[in-house]
Design a protein around this motif. Structure first.
Motif, PDB file in Angstrom:
ATOM      1  N   VAL A  32       0.659  -1.370   0.017  1.00 36.37           N
ATOM      2  CA  VAL A  32       0.081  -0.010   0.195  1.00 36.37           C
ATOM      3  C   VAL A  32       0.703   1.115   0.039  1.00 36.37           C
ATOM      4  CG1 VAL A  32      -1.768   1.389   1.200  1.00 36.37           C
ATOM      5  CG2 VAL A  32      -2.007  -1.213   1.173  1.00 36.37           C
ATOM      6  N   GLN A  33       0.463   2.152  -0.811  1.00 33.92           N
ATOM      7  CA  GLN A  33       1.150   3.505  -1.024  1.00 33.92           C
ATOM      8  C   GLN A  33       0.191   4.686  -0.683  1.00 33.92           C
ATOM      9  OE1 GLN A  33       3.047   4.030  -4.715  1.00 33.92           O
ATOM     10  NE2 GLN A  33       5.031   3.195  -3.852  1.00 33.92           N
ATOM     11  N   THR A  34       0.616   5.595   0.146  1.00 37.56           N
ATOM     12  CA  THR A  34      -0.129   6.725   0.420  1.00 37.56           C
ATOM     13  C   THR A  34       0.619   7.735  -0.387  1.00 37.56           C
ATOM     14  OG1 THR A  34      -0.485   6.149   2.817  1.00 37.56           O
ATOM     15  CG2 THR A  34      -0.813   8.585   2.409  1.00 37.56           C
ATOM     16  N   LEU A  35      -0.459   8.458  -1.213  1.00 37.60           N
ATOM     17  CA  LEU A  35       0.109   9.178  -2.327  1.00 37.60           C
ATOM     18  C   LEU A  35      -0.622  10.673  -2.323  1.00 37.60           C
ATOM     19  CD1 LEU A  35       0.242   6.542  -5.095  1.00 37.60           C
ATOM     20  CD2 LEU A  35       2.159   7.568  -3.771  1.00 37.60           C
ATOM     21  N   PRO A  36      -0.066  11.758  -2.789  1.00 38.70           N
ATOM     22  CA  PRO A  36      -0.597  13.202  -2.675  1.00 38.70           C
ATOM     23  C   PRO A  36      -1.448  13.219  -4.055  1.00 38.70           C
ATOM     24  CG  PRO A  36       1.469  13.217  -3.697  1.00 38.70           C
ATOM     25  CD  PRO A  36       1.466  11.730  -3.228  1.00 38.70           C
ATOM     26  N   GLU A  37      -2.292  14.188  -3.560  1.00 40.44           N
ATOM     27  CA  GLU A  37      -3.174  14.700  -4.813  1.00 40.44           C
ATOM     28  C   GLU A  37      -2.273  15.023  -5.941  1.00 40.44           C
ATOM     29  OE1 GLU A  37      -5.905  18.443  -6.162  1.00 40.44           O
ATOM     30  OE2 GLU A  37      -5.590  18.118  -4.049  1.00 40.44           O
ATOM     31  N   GLY A  38      -2.899  14.660  -7.185  1.00 42.22           N
ATOM     32  CA  GLY A  38      -1.880  14.837  -8.512  1.00 42.22           C
ATOM     33  C   GLY A  38      -0.993  13.692  -8.751  1.00 42.22           C
ATOM     34  N   ALA A  39      -0.861  12.512  -7.871  1.00 46.92           N
ATOM     35  CA  ALA A  39       0.094  11.654  -8.100  1.00 46.92           C
ATOM     36  C   ALA A  39      -0.434  10.702  -9.182  1.00 46.92           C
ATOM     37  CB  ALA A  39       0.296  10.718  -7.030  1.00 46.92           C
ATOM     38  N   VAL A  40       0.545  10.420 -10.338  1.00 54.07           N
ATOM     39  CA  VAL A  40       0.171   9.559 -11.339  1.00 54.07           C
ATOM     40  C   VAL A  40       0.469   8.197 -10.956  1.00 54.07           C
ATOM     41  CG1 VAL A  40       0.622   8.998 -13.835  1.00 54.07           C
ATOM     42  CG2 VAL A  40       0.613  11.359 -13.219  1.00 54.07           C
ATOM     43  N   LEU A  41      -0.547   7.376 -11.192  1.00 52.45           N
ATOM     44  CA  LEU A  41      -0.665   5.909 -10.656  1.00 52.45           C
ATOM     45  C   LEU A  41      -0.086   5.158 -11.956  1.00 52.45           C
ATOM     46  CD1 LEU A  41      -3.777   5.545  -8.639  1.00 52.45           C
ATOM     47  CD2 LEU A  41      -1.359   5.666  -7.791  1.00 52.45           C
ATOM     48  N   CYS A  42      -0.367   5.444 -13.168  1.00 52.89           N
ATOM     49  CA  CYS A  42      -0.162   4.741 -14.537  1.00 52.89           C
ATOM     50  C   CYS A  42      -0.405   5.625 -15.542  1.00 52.89           C
ATOM     51  CB  CYS A  42      -0.717   3.621 -14.797  1.00 52.89           C
ATOM     52  SG  CYS A  42      -2.519   3.865 -14.714  1.00 52.89           S
ATOM     53  N   ARG A  43       0.251   5.535 -16.816  1.00 48.75           N
ATOM     54  CA  ARG A  43       0.197   6.494 -17.840  1.00 48.75           C
ATOM     55  C   ARG A  43      -0.205   5.509 -19.144  1.00 48.75           C
ATOM     56  NH1 ARG A  43       2.633  11.171 -16.718  1.00 48.75           N
ATOM     57  NH2 ARG A  43       3.923  11.593 -15.091  1.00 48.75           N
ATOM     58  N   GLN A  44      -1.019   6.484 -19.756  1.00 52.71           N
ATOM     59  CA  GLN A  44      -1.427   6.098 -21.018  1.00 52.71           C
ATOM     60  C   GLN A  44      -0.379   5.427 -21.935  1.00 52.71           C
ATOM     61  OE1 GLN A  44      -4.650   8.360 -23.026  1.00 52.71           O
ATOM     62  NE2 GLN A  44      -3.230   8.298 -24.955  1.00 52.71           N
ATOM     63  N   GLY A  45      -0.568   4.288 -22.507  1.00 51.37           N
ATOM     64  CA  GLY A  45       0.662   3.818 -23.445  1.00 51.37           C
ATOM     65  C   GLY A  45       1.948   2.931 -23.000  1.00 51.37           C
ATOM     66  N   GLU A  46       1.994   3.185 -21.327  1.00 53.07           N
ATOM     67  CA  GLU A  46       2.669   2.286 -20.757  1.00 53.07           C
ATOM     68  C   GLU A  46       2.265   0.789 -20.387  1.00 53.07           C
ATOM     69  OE1 GLU A  46       4.918   5.885 -18.233  1.00 53.07           O
ATOM     70  OE2 GLU A  46       3.841   4.385 -17.130  1.00 53.07           O
ATOM     71  N   LYS A  47       3.163  -0.148 -20.281  1.00 56.43           N
ATOM     72  CA  LYS A  47       2.772  -1.518 -20.020  1.00 56.43           C
ATOM     73  C   LYS A  47       2.396  -1.606 -18.610  1.00 56.43           C
ATOM     74  CE  LYS A  47       3.694  -6.297 -21.097  1.00 56.43           C
ATOM     75  NZ  LYS A  47       5.150  -7.242 -21.633  1.00 56.43           N
ATOM     76  N   ALA A  48       1.085  -2.504 -18.316  1.00 56.99           N
ATOM     77  CA  ALA A  48       0.640  -2.555 -16.852  1.00 56.99           C
ATOM     78  C   ALA A  48       1.667  -3.255 -16.124  1.00 56.99           C
ATOM     79  CB  ALA A  48      -0.836  -3.368 -17.056  1.00 56.99           C
ATOM     80  N   GLU A  49       1.790  -2.572 -14.789  1.00 52.83           N
ATOM     81  CA  GLU A  49       2.888  -3.277 -14.077  1.00 52.83           C
ATOM     82  C   GLU A  49       1.955  -3.535 -12.784  1.00 52.83           C
ATOM     83  OE1 GLU A  49       5.911  -0.506 -13.342  1.00 52.83           O
ATOM     84  OE2 GLU A  49       6.899  -0.820 -15.268  1.00 52.83           O
ATOM     85  N   PHE A  50       0.870  -3.174 -12.472  1.00 49.62           N
ATOM     86  CA  PHE A  50       0.047  -3.320 -11.402  1.00 49.62           C
ATOM     87  C   PHE A  50      -1.471  -3.112 -11.399  1.00 49.62           C
ATOM     88  CE2 PHE A  50       4.098  -1.341  -9.593  1.00 49.62           C
ATOM     89  CZ  PHE A  50       4.464  -1.946  -8.921  1.00 49.62           C
ATOM     90  N   LEU A  51      -2.058  -3.921 -10.602  1.00 52.13           N
ATOM     91  CA  LEU A  51      -3.395  -3.746 -10.467  1.00 52.13           C
ATOM     92  C   LEU A  51      -3.582  -2.808  -9.237  1.00 52.13           C
ATOM     93  CD1 LEU A  51      -6.531  -4.660 -10.944  1.00 52.13           C
ATOM     94  CD2 LEU A  51      -6.291  -6.140  -9.103  1.00 52.13           C
ATOM     95  N   HIS A  52      -4.468  -1.880  -9.430  1.00 52.79           N
ATOM     96  CA  HIS A  52      -4.718  -0.839  -8.216  1.00 52.79           C
ATOM     97  C   HIS A  52      -5.981  -1.087  -7.650  1.00 52.79           C
ATOM     98  CE1 HIS A  52      -1.804   0.815 -11.181  1.00 52.79           C
ATOM     99  NE2 HIS A  52      -1.207   1.388  -9.994  1.00 52.79           N
ATOM    100  N   VAL A  53      -6.004  -0.860  -6.594  1.00 51.87           N
ATOM    101  CA  VAL A  53      -7.313  -0.877  -5.601  1.00 51.87           C
ATOM    102  C   VAL A  53      -7.460   0.307  -4.715  1.00 51.87           C
ATOM    103  CG1 VAL A  53      -8.868  -2.147  -4.179  1.00 51.87           C
ATOM    104  CG2 VAL A  53      -7.532  -3.498  -5.550  1.00 51.87           C
TER     105      VAL A  53
END
Length: 229
Positions: A32-53
């Motif tokens: 689990v990560q605690t992240l700030p507003e605006g943090a990018v979890l994944c980017r369009q076009g990048e290969k999937a590295e994680f499932l996010h919940v």
């Protein structure tokens, strides 16, 4: 991971059928990560590295083309998102960004795929989740093709409201500009739509919106606009 996170994880269709011992074993691969507003979890076009919940906060999925960017969908606590890219081991079609500070469970993609192959209850949960995604997508396409901006806004507000007959106040999942993008209209059109709904008992400012008579608003929208019918 906190004990209080488990009910949120269980809220997702993905995990609803998974037995407790199996779920505990699966979660050992997650962090689990605690992240700030605006943090990018994944980017369009990048290969999937994680499932996010999402455990807390709100996440927006954005599509980009040339210089334009549009919000496609919101996700909140208990939601797992961009599952298709993870299952298919394919690039993300959208960028995920936190709309406010949040806690996100990260499940390495390869470990998730291995569990889907090995655990029937998780595979069934993935089918349920993806089926829900499909219905949401079809509903959005129908709304864009069949409903006016005012009707789309009405249906969106009703989807946020509990099924009650008395006055309710709902909180928009993001700022009004983001909501406009989600509905496929301009911010100016959204403002006009809110103004048009005032005679129907819809009022408020910022992210708080009061609906005096939800039943009246449902009657205005009509059954064709409501999801899940």
């Amino acid at each position: 991971m906190r004990t209080i996170d488990l009910p949120l994880i269980r809220r997702s269709r993905l995990f609803a059928q998974v037995a407790e011992p199996d779920l505990a074993a699966m979660l050992t691969a997650c962090f689990v990560q605690t992240l700030p507003e605006g943090a990018v979890l994944c980017r369009q076009g990048e290969k999937a590295e994680f499932l996010h919940v999402v455990l807390s906060g709100r996440v927006g999925l954005f599509g980009a083309a040339a210089r334009d960017e549009a919000l496609v969908e919101f996700f909140g606590p208990g939601d797992a998102f961009i599952v298709p890219a993870v299952v298919l081991d394919a690039p993300y079609l959208l960028t995920a960004r936190l709309l406010d500070e949040g806690r996100i469970m990260m499940w390495p993609a390869a470990a998730f795929r291995a569990q889907v192959r090995a655990t029937g209850s998780l595979a069934y949960g993935a089918v349920l989740l993806l089926s829900g995604y499909w219905r949401t997508l079809v509903g959005q396409i129908k709304d864009l093709k069949l409903l006016s901006a005012i009707e789309r806004l009405s249906a969106f507000l009703l989807a946020l409201a509990p099924r009650e007959t008395g006055p309710v106040t709902v909180t928009l999942p993001g700022g009004r500009r983001l909501v406009a993008g989600r509905l496929g209209i301009t911010p100016q059109s959204l403002s006009r739509a809110f103004a048009a709904l005032r005679p129907l008992g819809v009022s408020g400012g910022g992210r708080e919106v009061t609906i005096v008579e939800p039943a009246r608003l449902r009657e205005f929208v009509g059954s064709r606009a409501l999801k899940g019918t």
